[in-house]
Scaffold this active site. Structure first.
Site, PDB file in Angstrom:
ATOM      1  N   GLU A  16      32.597-158.614 -35.788  1.00 34.25           N
ATOM      2  CA  GLU A  16      31.773-158.000 -34.738  1.00 34.25           C
ATOM      3  C   GLU A  16      31.463-159.061 -33.690  1.00 34.25           C
ATOM      4  O   GLU A  16      31.191-160.213 -34.024  1.00 34.25           O
ATOM      5  CB  GLU A  16      30.447-157.489 -35.327  1.00 34.25           C
ATOM      6  CG  GLU A  16      29.512-156.924 -34.257  1.00 34.25           C
ATOM      7  CD  GLU A  16      28.120-156.601 -34.789  1.00 34.25           C
ATOM      8  OE1 GLU A  16      27.956-155.558 -35.422  1.00 34.25           O
ATOM      9  OE2 GLU A  16      27.200-157.434 -34.573  1.00 34.25           O
ATOM     10  N   ALA A  50      22.632-154.015 -28.597  1.00 35.67           N
ATOM     11  CA  ALA A  50      21.983-154.297 -29.878  1.00 35.67           C
ATOM     12  C   ALA A  50      20.690-155.074 -29.669  1.00 35.67           C
ATOM     13  O   ALA A  50      20.605-155.943 -28.802  1.00 35.67           O
ATOM     14  CB  ALA A  50      22.926-155.086 -30.775  1.00 35.67           C
ATOM     15  N   ASP A 109      17.837-148.255 -32.397  1.00 37.08           N
ATOM     16  CA  ASP A 109      16.460-148.487 -32.861  1.00 37.08           C
ATOM     17  C   ASP A 109      15.470-147.770 -31.958  1.00 37.08           C
ATOM     18  O   ASP A 109      15.695-147.642 -30.755  1.00 37.08           O
ATOM     19  CB  ASP A 109      16.161-149.998 -32.893  1.00 37.08           C
ATOM     20  CG  ASP A 109      16.825-150.665 -34.084  1.00 37.08           C
ATOM     21  OD1 ASP A 109      16.868-150.033 -35.169  1.00 37.08           O
ATOM     22  OD2 ASP A 109      17.310-151.794 -33.937  1.00 37.08           O
ATOM     23  N   ALA A 122      22.248-140.143 -35.762  1.00 43.50           N
ATOM     24  CA  ALA A 122      23.691-140.424 -35.643  1.00 43.50           C
ATOM     25  C   ALA A 122      24.501-139.206 -36.070  1.00 43.50           C
ATOM     26  O   ALA A 122      25.568-138.933 -35.512  1.00 43.50           O
ATOM     27  CB  ALA A 122      24.042-141.646 -36.499  1.00 43.50           C
ATOM     28  N   LYS A 161      25.540-137.548 -42.745  1.00 44.84           N
ATOM     29  CA  LYS A 161      26.353-138.241 -41.739  1.00 44.84           C
ATOM     30  C   LYS A 161      27.840-138.131 -42.104  1.00 44.84           C
ATOM     31  O   LYS A 161      28.684-137.908 -41.250  1.00 44.84           O
ATOM     32  CB  LYS A 161      25.889-139.705 -41.727  1.00 44.84           C
ATOM     33  CG  LYS A 161      26.310-140.494 -40.588  1.00 44.84           C
ATOM     34  CD  LYS A 161      25.324-141.549 -40.100  1.00 44.84           C
ATOM     35  CE  LYS A 161      24.802-142.582 -41.001  1.00 44.84           C
ATOM     36  NZ  LYS A 161      24.004-143.585 -40.304  1.00 44.84           N
ATOM     37  N   GLN A 208      16.330-167.712 -37.397  1.00 44.77           N
ATOM     38  CA  GLN A 208      17.270-166.593 -37.198  1.00 44.77           C
ATOM     39  C   GLN A 208      17.253-165.669 -38.419  1.00 44.77           C
ATOM     40  O   GLN A 208      17.257-164.446 -38.299  1.00 44.77           O
ATOM     41  CB  GLN A 208      18.678-167.161 -36.944  1.00 44.77           C
ATOM     42  CG  GLN A 208      19.763-166.118 -36.784  1.00 44.77           C
ATOM     43  CD  GLN A 208      20.751-166.119 -37.949  1.00 44.77           C
ATOM     44  OE1 GLN A 208      20.496-166.720 -38.993  1.00 44.77           O
ATOM     45  NE2 GLN A 208      21.861-165.433 -37.780  1.00 44.77           N
TER      46      GLN A 208
HETATM   47  P1  FAD Z   1      20.614-142.612 -38.430  1.00 49.49           P
HETATM   48  O1  FAD Z   1      21.777-142.457 -39.314  1.00 49.49           O
HETATM   49  O2  FAD Z   1      20.370-141.553 -37.411  1.00 49.49           O
HETATM   50  O3  FAD Z   1      19.323-142.814 -39.348  1.00 49.49           O
HETATM   51  C1  FAD Z   1      18.096-143.284 -38.784  1.00 49.49           C
HETATM   52  C2  FAD Z   1      16.951-142.953 -39.730  1.00 49.49           C
HETATM   53  O4  FAD Z   1      16.742-141.552 -39.746  1.00 49.49           O
HETATM   54  C3  FAD Z   1      17.196-143.351 -41.186  1.00 49.49           C
HETATM   55  O5  FAD Z   1      15.958-143.737 -41.736  1.00 49.49           O
HETATM   56  C4  FAD Z   1      17.708-142.073 -41.831  1.00 49.49           C
HETATM   57  O6  FAD Z   1      17.439-142.019 -43.237  1.00 49.49           O
HETATM   58  C5  FAD Z   1      16.922-141.016 -41.059  1.00 49.49           C
HETATM   59  N1  FAD Z   1      17.640-139.752 -40.896  1.00 49.49           N
HETATM   60  C6  FAD Z   1      18.944-139.579 -40.596  1.00 49.49           C
HETATM   61  N2  FAD Z   1      19.245-138.268 -40.501  1.00 49.49           N
HETATM   62  C7  FAD Z   1      18.097-137.596 -40.723  1.00 49.49           C
HETATM   63  C8  FAD Z   1      17.745-136.224 -40.733  1.00 49.49           C
HETATM   64  N3  FAD Z   1      18.659-135.258 -40.484  1.00 49.49           N
HETATM   65  N4  FAD Z   1      16.447-135.880 -40.994  1.00 49.49           N
HETATM   66  C9  FAD Z   1      15.520-136.842 -41.230  1.00 49.49           C
HETATM   67  N5  FAD Z   1      15.799-138.178 -41.224  1.00 49.49           N
HETATM   68  C10 FAD Z   1      17.068-138.533 -40.959  1.00 49.49           C
HETATM   69  N6  FAD Z   1      21.906-150.988 -32.867  1.00 49.49           N
HETATM   70  C11 FAD Z   1      22.171-151.097 -31.538  1.00 49.49           C
HETATM   71  O7  FAD Z   1      21.265-150.889 -30.720  1.00 49.49           O
HETATM   72  N7  FAD Z   1      23.428-151.434 -31.093  1.00 49.49           N
HETATM   73  C12 FAD Z   1      24.455-151.684 -31.942  1.00 49.49           C
HETATM   74  O8  FAD Z   1      25.571-151.989 -31.489  1.00 49.49           O
HETATM   75  C13 FAD Z   1      24.216-151.578 -33.343  1.00 49.49           C
HETATM   76  N8  FAD Z   1      25.203-151.795 -34.232  1.00 49.49           N
HETATM   77  C14 FAD Z   1      24.969-151.604 -35.583  1.00 49.49           C
HETATM   78  C15 FAD Z   1      26.033-151.767 -36.494  1.00 49.49           C
HETATM   79  C16 FAD Z   1      25.802-151.585 -37.861  1.00 49.49           C
HETATM   80  C17 FAD Z   1      26.955-151.738 -38.830  1.00 49.49           C
HETATM   81  C18 FAD Z   1      24.502-151.273 -38.346  1.00 49.49           C
HETATM   82  C19 FAD Z   1      24.245-151.125 -39.814  1.00 49.49           C
HETATM   83  C20 FAD Z   1      23.446-151.124 -37.438  1.00 49.49           C
HETATM   84  C21 FAD Z   1      23.664-151.276 -36.058  1.00 49.49           C
HETATM   85  N9  FAD Z   1      22.641-151.098 -35.116  1.00 49.49           N
HETATM   86  C22 FAD Z   1      22.888-151.221 -33.774  1.00 49.49           C
HETATM   87  C23 FAD Z   1      21.272-150.803 -35.567  1.00 49.49           C
HETATM   88  C24 FAD Z   1      21.016-149.269 -35.657  1.00 49.49           C
HETATM   89  O9  FAD Z   1      21.003-148.717 -34.355  1.00 49.49           O
HETATM   90  C25 FAD Z   1      19.659-149.099 -36.353  1.00 49.49           C
HETATM   91  O10 FAD Z   1      19.745-149.505 -37.681  1.00 49.49           O
HETATM   92  C26 FAD Z   1      19.005-147.736 -36.188  1.00 49.49           C
HETATM   93  O11 FAD Z   1      17.623-147.884 -36.543  1.00 49.49           O
HETATM   94  C27 FAD Z   1      19.580-146.635 -37.093  1.00 49.49           C
HETATM   95  O12 FAD Z   1      20.814-146.247 -36.683  1.00 49.49           O
HETATM   96  P2  FAD Z   1      21.675-145.189 -37.578  1.00 49.49           P
HETATM   97  O13 FAD Z   1      22.853-144.847 -36.772  1.00 49.49           O
HETATM   98  O14 FAD Z   1      21.879-145.732 -38.933  1.00 49.49           O
HETATM   99  O15 FAD Z   1      20.647-143.987 -37.619  1.00 49.49           O
END
Ligand code: FAD
Length: 287
Positions: A16, A50, A109, A122, A161, A208
């Site tokens: 990444e 990010a 976030d 997502a 998802k 960090q």
């Molecule tokens: P989701 O899958 O939408 O989940 C978010 C929260 O909501 C979780 O607690 C989940 O349990 C809950 N949830 C999901 N679906 C439901 C539902 N239907 N009903 C109720 N609750 C639900 N951030 C950035 O800003 N830019 C990046 O480029 C970036 N890259 C990343 C790459 C990786 C590999 C990872 C692991 C994280 C990355 N992040 C990035 C951080 C990410 O945006 C955060 O972790 C964010 O808080 C959650 O994203 P998600 O897509 O997992 O969310």
């Protein structure tokens, strides 16, 4: 190439990077990608704003350079919180004209002023991207997402998802491989059957490590603290300790048959080289 096709053939190795921000130019980011490519990764992912960095504008541009001038598969991240369908539409058009086939679909976030508009999770974004023809990945959390009350609830949401069409998953960083092995077992029991790629981030300093674990809710095992205590106040010794620890982690993961290893390189080619060499020595990668 579609990442689902890569993962159907072999255990993957990937990096990444983050797109330019501050002093880093697009050309310098491209040079970093080129240096990382000396280690023959299966793909390079590019983050999208990010940590609220606001540098999403350049994600598609760097992805295009990875595909076209570096000659490697790109995985473009995309977060949906605060974006309308029209915003996502405009971004996906840019990805398509850049020749990018793979997207990591993320919620992003929560932050003041960044509310859900057309996509709340997502899992709302994934069907849209699938309809556009992309190979789509999603994020997963071996220790549970920081906002979620229990791992079991988080796994139910992860299953949503995958059912929405995610082709593969990439984990949040973790420092104890046992957390990942437990998580893999739980996914299996929930019938989450897509490949799960392990995201590994070497720590580079005490501050960090504290910042990144606080942001994502990952835990710091005693064995990591002991390495840092042994490194003392020397910044170079702390960085060496982090890279050594990550190398041991990836070798153990490789030996335990994981689907793939994704290195959060933090734009540092030496991290890519060290993890690559450790995986060649262990037989996970060929020389
Ligand atoms: P989701 O899958 O939408 O989940 C978010 C929260 O909501 C979780 O607690 C989940 O349990 C809950 N949830 C999901 N679906 C439901 C539902 N239907 N009903 C109720 N609750 C639900 N951030 C950035 O800003 N830019 C990046 O480029 C970036 N890259 C990343 C790459 C990786 C590999 C990872 C692991 C994280 C990355 N992040 C990035 C951080 C990410 O945006 C955060 O972790 C964010 O808080 C959650 O994203 P998600 O897509 O997992 O969310």
């Amino acid at each position: 190439m579609r990442i689902s096709d890569i993962l159907a053939q072999r255990q993957s190795f990937s990096f990444e990077i983050f797109p330019p921000k501050g002093d880093l130019s697009v050309e310098q980011a491209e040079d970093i990608a080129k240096e990382l490519c000396a280690n023959q990764p299966d793909w390079i992912s590019v983050t999208f704003s990010a940590g609220g960095s606001g540098n999403s504008e350049r994600t598609a541009d760097i992805g295009r350079r990875i595909e076209r001038s570096v000659g490697t598969t790109a995985l473009a991240h995309l977060t949906c919180l605060g974006s309308s369908r029209a915003d996502v539409d405009a971004y996906t058009r840019r990805l398509q004209s850049a020749g990018i086939e793979n997207v990591l679909a993320l919620r992003g976030d929560r932050a003041p002023g960044r509310e859900a508009i057309d996509f709340t999770y997502a899992s709302d974004l994934i069907p849209y991207l699938k309809d556009e023809g992309f190979c789509v990945g999603g994020a997963c959390y071996p220790e549970g997402h920081v906002e979620c009350e229990s791992i079991s609830q988080d796994l139910d949401n992860l299953k949503r998802k995958v059912d929405a069409g995610a082709d593969f998953l990439v984990t949040q960083l973790f420092f104890d491989n046992e957390d990942f092995y437990r998580f893999r077992e739980l996914c299996d029991r929930k019938r989450i059957k897509v490949p799960i790629v392990c995201g590994i981030m070497p720590f580079t300093s005490v501050s960090q490590l504290q910042r990144m674990t606080f942001n994502c809710g990952a835990s710091i095992p005693a064995k990591v603290v002991k390495r840092l205590v042994a490194a003392g106040d020397d910044p170079l010794a702390q960085q060496r300790a982090g890279i050594e620890y990550a190398c041991e982690q990836v070798v153990d993961l490789g030996n335990n048959g994981v689907d793939g290893i994704h290195i959060y390189s933090m734009n540092r080619p030496q991290i890519g080289r060290a993890t690559h060499d450790a995986l060649v020595a262990s037989g996970y990668l060929s020389a």
